[in-house]
Motif scaffolding. Structure first.
Motif, PDB file in Angstrom:
ATOM      1  N   ALA A   1       0.816  -1.213   0.000  1.00 43.95           N
ATOM      2  CA  ALA A   1       0.000   0.000   0.000  1.00 43.95           C
ATOM      3  C   ALA A   1       0.852   1.267   0.000  1.00 43.95           C
ATOM      4  O   ALA A   1       0.444   2.293  -0.545  1.00 43.95           O
ATOM      5  CB  ALA A   1      -0.931   0.000   1.211  1.00 43.95           C
ATOM      6  N   ALA A   2       2.040   1.200   0.587  1.00 42.02           N
ATOM      7  CA  ALA A   2       2.914   2.384   0.614  1.00 42.02           C
ATOM      8  C   ALA A   2       3.362   2.772  -0.787  1.00 42.02           C
ATOM      9  O   ALA A   2       3.568   3.955  -1.072  1.00 42.02           O
ATOM     10  CB  ALA A   2       4.126   2.115   1.498  1.00 42.02           C
ATOM     11  N   LEU A   3       3.508   1.793  -1.675  1.00 41.73           N
ATOM     12  CA  LEU A   3       3.836   2.103  -3.070  1.00 41.73           C
ATOM     13  C   LEU A   3       2.713   2.903  -3.718  1.00 41.73           C
ATOM     14  O   LEU A   3       2.965   3.814  -4.505  1.00 41.73           O
ATOM     15  CB  LEU A   3       4.083   0.818  -3.858  1.00 41.73           C
ATOM     16  N   ASP A   4       1.476   2.554  -3.371  1.00 47.05           N
ATOM     17  CA  ASP A   4       0.340   3.313  -3.910  1.00 47.05           C
ATOM     18  C   ASP A   4       0.371   4.757  -3.408  1.00 47.05           C
ATOM     19  O   ASP A   4       0.058   5.696  -4.144  1.00 47.05           O
ATOM     20  CB  ASP A   4      -0.981   2.655  -3.494  1.00 47.05           C
ATOM     21  N   VAL A   5       0.762   4.941  -2.147  1.00 45.65           N
ATOM     22  CA  VAL A   5       0.814   6.281  -1.571  1.00 45.65           C
ATOM     23  C   VAL A   5       1.839   7.143  -2.306  1.00 45.65           C
ATOM     24  O   VAL A   5       1.541   8.276  -2.714  1.00 45.65           O
ATOM     25  CB  VAL A   5       1.139   6.223  -0.066  1.00 45.65           C
ATOM     26  N   VAL A   6       3.068   6.629  -2.486  1.00 44.92           N
ATOM     27  CA  VAL A   6       4.092   7.451  -3.141  1.00 44.92           C
ATOM     28  C   VAL A   6       3.756   7.670  -4.617  1.00 44.92           C
ATOM     29  O   VAL A   6       4.136   8.694  -5.199  1.00 44.92           O
ATOM     30  CB  VAL A   6       5.504   6.844  -2.980  1.00 44.92           C
ATOM     31  N   THR A   7       3.027   6.736  -5.221  1.00 50.12           N
ATOM     32  CA  THR A   7       2.573   6.934  -6.603  1.00 50.12           C
ATOM     33  C   THR A   7       1.595   8.094  -6.669  1.00 50.12           C
ATOM     34  O   THR A   7       1.670   8.952  -7.561  1.00 50.12           O
ATOM     35  CB  THR A   7       1.915   5.656  -7.135  1.00 50.12           C
ATOM     36  N   ARG A   8       0.672   8.166  -5.711  1.00 50.67           N
ATOM     37  CA  ARG A   8      -0.301   9.253  -5.665  1.00 50.67           C
ATOM     38  C   ARG A   8       0.361  10.592  -5.341  1.00 50.67           C
ATOM     39  O   ARG A   8      -0.209  11.655  -5.613  1.00 50.67           O
ATOM     40  CB  ARG A   8      -1.400   8.929  -4.640  1.00 50.67           C
ATOM     41  N   MET A   9       1.557  10.540  -4.773  1.00 48.35           N
ATOM     42  CA  MET A   9       2.307  11.763  -4.507  1.00 48.35           C
ATOM     43  C   MET A   9       3.143  12.185  -5.709  1.00 48.35           C
ATOM     44  O   MET A   9       3.768  13.249  -5.690  1.00 48.35           O
ATOM     45  CB  MET A   9       3.233  11.558  -3.301  1.00 48.35           C
ATOM     46  N   GLY A  10       3.206  11.328  -6.732  1.00 51.35           N
ATOM     47  CA  GLY A  10       4.012  11.619  -7.906  1.00 51.35           C
ATOM     48  C   GLY A  10       5.498  11.361  -7.698  1.00 51.35           C
ATOM     49  O   GLY A  10       6.335  11.896  -8.435  1.00 51.35           O
ATOM     50  N   LEU A  11       5.843  10.521  -6.702  1.00 53.56           N
ATOM     51  CA  LEU A  11       7.246  10.289  -6.361  1.00 53.56           C
ATOM     52  C   LEU A  11       7.766   8.921  -6.815  1.00 53.56           C
ATOM     53  O   LEU A  11       8.922   8.592  -6.564  1.00 53.56           O
ATOM     54  CB  LEU A  11       7.434  10.405  -4.842  1.00 53.56           C
ATOM     55  N   ARG A  12       6.931   8.155  -7.484  1.00 56.56           N
ATOM     56  CA  ARG A  12       7.316   6.773  -7.815  1.00 56.56           C
ATOM     57  C   ARG A  12       8.600   6.723  -8.639  1.00 56.56           C
ATOM     58  O   ARG A  12       9.519   5.954  -8.335  1.00 56.56           O
ATOM     59  CB  ARG A  12       6.162   6.095  -8.577  1.00 56.56           C
ATOM     60  N   GLU A  13       8.704   7.532  -9.675  1.00 58.71           N
ATOM     61  CA  GLU A  13       9.875   7.488 -10.551  1.00 58.71           C
ATOM     62  C   GLU A  13      11.118   8.025  -9.847  1.00 58.71           C
ATOM     63  O   GLU A  13      12.219   7.521 -10.048  1.00 58.71           O
ATOM     64  CB  GLU A  13       9.603   8.266 -11.844  1.00 58.71           C
ATOM     65  N   ASP A  14      10.944   9.043  -9.031  1.00 55.43           N
ATOM     66  CA  ASP A  14      12.075   9.580  -8.273  1.00 55.43           C
ATOM     67  C   ASP A  14      12.622   8.527  -7.321  1.00 55.43           C
ATOM     68  O   ASP A  14      13.842   8.366  -7.159  1.00 55.43           O
ATOM     69  CB  ASP A  14      11.624  10.815  -7.488  1.00 55.43           C
ATOM     70  N   ILE A  15      11.727   7.789  -6.699  1.00 55.37           N
ATOM     71  CA  ILE A  15      12.149   6.715  -5.799  1.00 55.37           C
ATOM     72  C   ILE A  15      12.867   5.614  -6.568  1.00 55.37           C
ATOM     73  O   ILE A  15      13.899   5.103  -6.126  1.00 55.37           O
ATOM     74  CB  ILE A  15      10.930   6.165  -5.023  1.00 55.37           C
ATOM     75  N   ARG A  16      12.339   5.254  -7.721  1.00 51.47           N
ATOM     76  CA  ARG A  16      12.999   4.233  -8.542  1.00 51.47           C
ATOM     77  C   ARG A  16      14.415   4.674  -8.924  1.00 51.47           C
ATOM     78  O   ARG A  16      15.349   3.872  -8.951  1.00 51.47           O
ATOM     79  CB  ARG A  16      12.183   3.964  -9.810  1.00 51.47           C
ATOM     80  N   ALA A  17      14.587   5.956  -9.192  1.00 55.27           N
ATOM     81  CA  ALA A  17      15.897   6.470  -9.592  1.00 55.27           C
ATOM     82  C   ALA A  17      16.887   6.490  -8.435  1.00 55.27           C
ATOM     83  O   ALA A  17      18.102   6.536  -8.665  1.00 55.27           O
ATOM     84  CB  ALA A  17      15.744   7.876 -10.156  1.00 55.27           C
ATOM     85  N   HIS A  18      16.395   6.423  -7.209  1.00 52.62           N
ATOM     86  CA  HIS A  18      17.266   6.473  -6.041  1.00 52.62           C
ATOM     87  C   HIS A  18      17.316   5.145  -5.285  1.00 52.62           C
ATOM     88  O   HIS A  18      17.743   5.109  -4.122  1.00 52.62           O
ATOM     89  CB  HIS A  18      16.804   7.587  -5.091  1.00 52.62           C
ATOM     90  N   ARG A  19      16.923   4.073  -5.950  1.00 52.01           N
ATOM     91  CA  ARG A  19      17.005   2.772  -5.286  1.00 52.01           C
ATOM     92  C   ARG A  19      18.451   2.436  -4.927  1.00 52.01           C
ATOM     93  O   ARG A  19      19.389   2.851  -5.611  1.00 52.01           O
ATOM     94  CB  ARG A  19      16.423   1.684  -6.190  1.00 52.01           C
ATOM     95  N   THR A  20      18.605   1.663  -3.875  1.00 48.80           N
ATOM     96  CA  THR A  20      19.950   1.295  -3.410  1.00 48.80           C
ATOM     97  C   THR A  20      20.674   0.402  -4.401  1.00 48.80           C
ATOM     98  O   THR A  20      21.900   0.338  -4.404  1.00 48.80           O
ATOM     99  CB  THR A  20      19.875   0.555  -2.074  1.00 48.80           C
TER     100      THR A  20
END
Length: 398
Positions: free
Chosen positions: A50-69
């Motif tokens: 569900a947290a993935l859905d939250v960050v997607t609704r914030m428009g941060l999904r791609e930014d998070i993908r770009a900063h994966r460890t």
């Protein structure tokens, strides 16, 4: 409730996410943070379900993908450093599909950047006293500033000062799981390339890893212990407790411990959960670890913070008054919280083995598992409870 003023204590994941969502819903949030700025770096955290859905609704999904460890994998080693078993990064970290692993500081910065233009942040300050009059909450800050708000939300962690002011002594709510954790930065003397090494001894586990976003490495220590008496502000005492707990341990443990004195981010605390009958009183509410810490062993602290922030802001926006909104927040979140809190006690027993016999059996089983065909399916089944808990809520469209 819209256009109400809300003071949020704590600019961590929960606090910055709540500020973002409250502003989206037309509230006027202010965030007060004891630190002088948003904390950088930190350990790696997972965002799943569900947290993935939250960050997607914030428009941060791609930014998070770009900063994966981008951790490629992990190995369990014995005292001689021999790799007993190795797995790919997602399997080792219990991730599936679109799950993302990111440094806590990177995520916190993204949430702050997404909210700071429309949210007031008060750094280097803290709540010193609160006075809930029924109509407003008067707040006295450590700096001497005095103000009042429609609501106050404590998003200030396991040892929440807001919770202590509104609900009483933390001993009533913090439940020690019987383990301690320490995390800090170390030099990457093993020259790890986005890899994690875990050593398991009787009653104590040590690991170190490197990520794509960190030139050095991190070390983590988990050990079983009866409750320890120490001052949480006395770092020297905490370092001594950690060194004593791992005295005589093999592998790279002594060398990793040598780095703790110089580490700028040394962290030490009990592995504990927060369990409360209710998360609000009057016009004061709690969020994230302050209300329902599941412990780092659950792997779900960040997800609980993100989902809780989304639900709290949404329910307040949908309600006619604060009492109804806070009650709805708890109804929506409590089953999700309870499901995720169950992970902590179960996971830590697998992470820290109590006896030398358990360690020997576990090493033998891991060695055998590494040679079995279809080991990926076996591992997927083992991490199934995490994903069941991570998806144990259906998010509303507020």
């Amino acid at each position: 409730m819209r256009d109400a003023t809300v003071l949020i204590s704590g600019a961590g994941i929960a606090g910055t996410a709540l500020a973002y969502w409250l502003r989206r819903h037309g509230f006027r949030p202010t965030v007060v943070e004891r630190a002088p700025e948003i904390r950088a770096g930190g350990y790696k955290v997972d965002i799943r379900g569900a947290a993935l859905d939250v960050v997607t609704r914030m428009g941060l999904r791609e930014d998070i993908r770009a900063h994966r460890t981008d951790v490629r994998g992990g190995s369990v080693v014995n005292a001689a450093g021999k790799r007993v078993a190795s797995m790919d990064g997602d399997t080792f970290g219990g991730r599936q599909g679109e799950d993302a692993e990111i440094l806590r500081g990177d995520l916190n910065r993204m949430l702050y950047e997404a909210s700071k233009g429309e949210v007031e942040y008060l750094f280097d300050d803290a709540i010193d006293a609160i006075d809930d009059t029924g109509d407003r909450v008067g707040v006295t800050f450590a700096s001497g500033r005095v103000d009042s708000y429609d609501l106050v939300v404590g998003a200030d962690g396991l040892h929440s000062a807001t919770r202590a002011l509104a609900f009483g002594d933390e001993k009533r709510f913090i439940h020690d799981l019987g383990y301690y954790v320490s995390i800090f930065s170390v030099p990457n003397h093993l020259e790890l390339d986005r890899w994690e090494l875990t050593y398991v001894g009787p009653g104590r586990t040590a690991l170190t890893y490197s990520t794509a976003k960190d030139h050095g490495a991190k070390a983590m220590f988990l050990f079983a212990s009866t409750p320890l008496e120490y001052d949480r502000r006395d770092r020297t005492a905490q370092e001594r407790l950690l060194a004593d707990a791992y005295a005589g341990e093999g592998w790279e443990v002594p060398r990793l411990l040598e780095s703790m004195d110089a580490a700028p981010d040394f962290y030490f605390d009990s592995l504990s959960q927060v369990r409360m009958d209710h998360w609000s009183t009057g016009r004061v509410a709690l969020l994230g670890d302050a209300a329902y810490c599941a412990s780092p062993a659950s792997g779900q602290g960040t997800s609980l913070a993100l989902v809780g922030a989304y639900v709290l802001a949404g329910e307040l926006a949908a309600a006619q008054d604060h009492a109804a909104g806070l009650a709805s927040y708890e109804r929506e979140m409590r089953p999700f919280v309870e499901q995720n809190q169950k992970l902590g006690p179960a996971n830590i027993k697998r992470m820290v083995l109590r006896s030398a016999g358990q360690v020997r059996i576990s090493m033998a089983m891991l060695s055998l598992l590494g040679r079995l065909p279809g080991k990926e399916k076996l591992m997927a089944k083992a991490i199934e409870p995490i994903h069941k808990a991570a998806t144990a809520i259906t998010l509303k469209e507020y």
